[in-house]
Design a protein around this motif. Sequence first.
Motif, PDB file in Angstrom:
ATOM      1  N   ALA A 126      45.494  38.220  75.523  1.00  0.00           N
ATOM      2  CA  ALA A 126      44.716  38.922  74.496  1.00  0.00           C
ATOM      3  C   ALA A 126      45.638  39.378  73.364  1.00  0.00           C
ATOM      4  CB  ALA A 126      43.988  40.117  75.106  1.00  0.00           C
TER       5      ALA A 126
ATOM      6  N   ILE B 241      32.643  47.134  70.609  1.00  0.00           N
ATOM      7  CA  ILE B 241      33.179  48.456  70.935  1.00  0.00           C
ATOM      8  C   ILE B 241      34.458  48.683  70.147  1.00  0.00           C
ATOM      9  CG2 ILE B 241      34.500  47.667  72.958  1.00  0.00           C
ATOM     10  CD1 ILE B 241      33.239  50.358  74.259  1.00  0.00           C
ATOM     11  N   LYS B 242      34.624  49.931  69.698  1.00  0.00           N
ATOM     12  CA  LYS B 242      35.765  50.229  68.836  1.00  0.00           C
ATOM     13  C   LYS B 242      37.079  50.127  69.602  1.00  0.00           C
ATOM     14  CE  LYS B 242      34.793  53.295  65.702  1.00  0.00           C
ATOM     15  NZ  LYS B 242      34.412  54.663  65.322  1.00  0.00           N
TER      16      LYS B 242
ATOM     17  N   GLY C 153      32.858  39.605  79.658  1.00  0.00           N
ATOM     18  CA  GLY C 153      33.126  41.038  79.673  1.00  0.00           C
ATOM     19  C   GLY C 153      34.095  41.450  80.751  1.00  0.00           C
ATOM     20  N   THR C 154      34.600  40.505  81.512  1.00  0.00           N
ATOM     21  CA  THR C 154      35.599  40.851  82.525  1.00  0.00           C
ATOM     22  C   THR C 154      36.892  40.096  82.242  1.00  0.00           C
ATOM     23  OG1 THR C 154      34.904  39.143  84.074  1.00  0.00           O
ATOM     24  CG2 THR C 154      33.843  41.276  84.282  1.00  0.00           C
ATOM     25  N   PHE C 155      37.980  40.817  82.346  1.00  0.00           N
ATOM     26  CA  PHE C 155      39.289  40.203  82.080  1.00  0.00           C
ATOM     27  C   PHE C 155      40.389  40.907  82.866  1.00  0.00           C
ATOM     28  CE2 PHE C 155      37.698  42.950  78.673  1.00  0.00           C
ATOM     29  CZ  PHE C 155      38.604  43.999  78.687  1.00  0.00           C
TER      30      PHE C 155
ATOM     31  N   LEU D 299      36.048  47.437  79.101  1.00  0.00           N
ATOM     32  CA  LEU D 299      35.185  47.721  77.956  1.00  0.00           C
ATOM     33  C   LEU D 299      35.294  46.571  76.964  1.00  0.00           C
ATOM     34  CD1 LEU D 299      35.881  51.506  77.244  1.00  0.00           C
ATOM     35  CD2 LEU D 299      34.339  50.445  78.908  1.00  0.00           C
ATOM     36  N   ALA D 300      34.134  45.997  76.631  1.00  0.00           N
ATOM     37  CA  ALA D 300      34.163  44.780  75.821  1.00  0.00           C
ATOM     38  C   ALA D 300      32.946  44.696  74.919  1.00  0.00           C
ATOM     39  CB  ALA D 300      34.224  43.566  76.742  1.00  0.00           C
TER      40      ALA D 300
ATOM     41  N   LEU E 250      43.433  47.390  74.159  1.00  0.00           N
ATOM     42  CA  LEU E 250      43.442  46.101  73.472  1.00  0.00           C
ATOM     43  C   LEU E 250      43.228  46.192  71.962  1.00  0.00           C
ATOM     44  CD1 LEU E 250      41.743  43.901  76.208  1.00  0.00           C
ATOM     45  CD2 LEU E 250      44.137  43.986  75.569  1.00  0.00           C
ATOM     46  N   TRP E 251      42.544  47.254  71.510  1.00  0.00           N
ATOM     47  CA  TRP E 251      42.346  47.372  70.058  1.00  0.00           C
ATOM     48  C   TRP E 251      43.657  47.697  69.342  1.00  0.00           C
ATOM     49  CZ3 TRP E 251      42.044  51.312  73.398  1.00  0.00           C
ATOM     50  CH2 TRP E 251      42.569  52.534  73.017  1.00  0.00           C
TER      51      TRP E 251
ATOM     52  N   GLY F  28      38.222  48.750  72.887  1.00  0.00           N
ATOM     53  CA  GLY F  28      37.977  47.977  74.105  1.00  0.00           C
ATOM     54  C   GLY F  28      39.243  47.850  74.926  1.00  0.00           C
ATOM     55  N   GLY F  29      39.060  47.657  76.231  1.00  0.00           N
ATOM     56  CA  GLY F  29      40.227  47.449  77.079  1.00  0.00           C
ATOM     57  C   GLY F  29      39.981  47.881  78.504  1.00  0.00           C
TER      58      GLY F  29
END
Lengths: 541, 164
Positions: free
Chosen positions: A20, A354-355, A195-197, A350-351, A55-56, A357-358
């Motif tokens: 990512a 979304i502001k 939505g899963t990682f 969280l995906a 991740l953001w 996510g992670g």
Amino acid sequence: MTSENTTRNTATVYVPRDAAARSVGADEVAQQLELAPIEGGFGVDVVRNGSRGLLWLEPLVEVVTPEGRIGYGPVTPEDVPGLLAAGMLDGADHPLRLGPVDQLPWLARQNRVTFARVGVTDPLSPEDYEAHGGLQGLRAALEMEPADVVTEVTDSGLRGRGGAGFPAGIKWKTVLDCADELKFICCNADEGDSGTFADRMVMEGDPFLLIEGMTIAAHAVGAREGYLYIRSEYPDAIATMNTAIDIARGRGWLGAGILGSSLDFDLHIRVGAGAYICGEETSMLESLEGKRGMVRAKPPIPAIEGLFGRPTVVNNVLTLTTVPVVLADGAKAYQDLGVGRSRGTQVFQLAGNIKRGGIVETAFGITLRELIEDYGGGTLSGRPARAVQVGGPLGAYLPEARFDLPMDYEALAEAGAMLGHGGVVVFDDTVDMAAQARFAMEFCAEESCGKCTPCRVGSVRGVEVIDRIVAGEQQDENLALLEDLCELMTDGSLCAMGGLTPMPVRSALAHFADDFVGRGDRRLLEIHPVQRGNTRTEGQA
Amino acid sequence: MTEGGSIMTTSGTDVSVESVVRRAAAAHRGERGALLPVLHAVQAELGCVPQEAIPVLADEFNLSRADIHGVVTFYHDFRREPAGRSTVRICRAEACQALGADRLLSHVRESGLTLGETSTDGGVTVEQVFCLGNCALGPSVEANGRLHGRVTPARLGAILNGTV
């Protein structure tokens, strides 16, 4: 190589190697830093860690300083010269400076158990792994009788993290009690749910942890061979795991006489070939045997007749990567986390829109609202969140009114939803929920293995019925027909693919009925048709 | 495994396909249930799993041609003919939908390309994929093995043109 700087001749900088982070430029940032001109006697030692899961903020660059690891992010390659000029290597101020990463509220509030090392260490450094508590679980397990290891896992309350939530210890005990000489440990790393990682991130960010977990399982049930089934969509995870397995073999962490004990265990990677259904455990076993990934009827359960007809432990990545912690810290420490019958932590992902996510690893019982609003900061678009799909493409869509549900297996089941693999996908108010319901059917039609009729045919009919409803044709009759079809698929399908596809459809209907019958403008029928992959029907003839 | 059964060949090209398949099978001999790794190896070398490979695989694995055909056609990854010079896969799963994956699909259509097909000049094959595991940084696109996050239609255009 990742120890704190003792002399100030070299600055240690972390830049994630996670897929990512790489997808938004981490490689280029790392390269810029490696090529940076040396000033003031500084050299830059770039360590490619896993992602912390914020991740953001990726690429999130961390610099080792006397005050701890100072973060900067998100960093683009163009930012690097300015950051260096501002004194980033000393942890100096800059608009992108985030402060000590460990103290970021998003991270500090979490309860990281499975993900404790991800993003902290160099994933492929065995020294780093041991220095941060690696192998403690395996060493403890090897001192114990197999049955005691199984008891420990049972007592911890650890349930399968793949979605079904079956107690891991009970599954292991079944395999242990089988008398066969040949048994297998299979890790399901076919994380196909949107939505899963988390599986991907832990494999890329802490691969030795999975090897350790599988080895503990092997000792516990008396297996000598293991298979790790990774989906082909995860090339970085495949590469990292391959390298980690080679390193582990070289160190005596895999192979004959592991860590000087009498345990022999070796591990093989198998790469999937693009079939969502192979995430279903029996389909995965068929695929591992070199066949089409058709589901098997149960019984017999895989614990008794699994891979090649032998007793087999089939666990998800997160289940197996939680085992070392359970063994290292004891069942009670793990059991003390969580609520009700959902013990320990869950790794929420969280995906979507979304502001922030992670990865949020926290004890069970947190509410959806806390995840979406407190951690996630609301939608990326800034519009109101309208629907959240929990638990993957076969999970329910929940409206804002249900955001206060506590996240545990039982509470969600009661609400007609499921936790699945912990994926939380947020949609804003521009979403067309009839389109999402139609997509659920479309996806099932595309990915069904074809073995049972309710799933194979029901999904195709589902798309057609939804199209008729949306087009305004005999809406009442077609809504009744859709409900009947959903009931048939739920009750009549052989596995969760057909059996759970009605969950997103019914929840969309229950909470967002207006989208099916009330809206004037329809973009639903203009949606790009699903591409027919290969010539699937031939294979099913 | 059969012992050195002779292979029916139907055309001159079978020889090279046959040798590739034999080599791949030999490299994985001794592994349990090795058909998928062998198919991946064949595709890595030939760009696809051609029809001529089917009887050779059937012989190597002591299975019927129908069995092999069934496996090859079951999995999305295995192609019957090679893709274009570059392959671009657009994620259409829910998390990317929530972030505007539909806009990327529209861009593909407006560019005169068709999902699932190779452009007429053989330059690019555009496909859909369900989840690349980059769900917090979508919409996601994978191009020639490289993952791209937060892809806008403009950026997809650059990816399709090979300038990114």
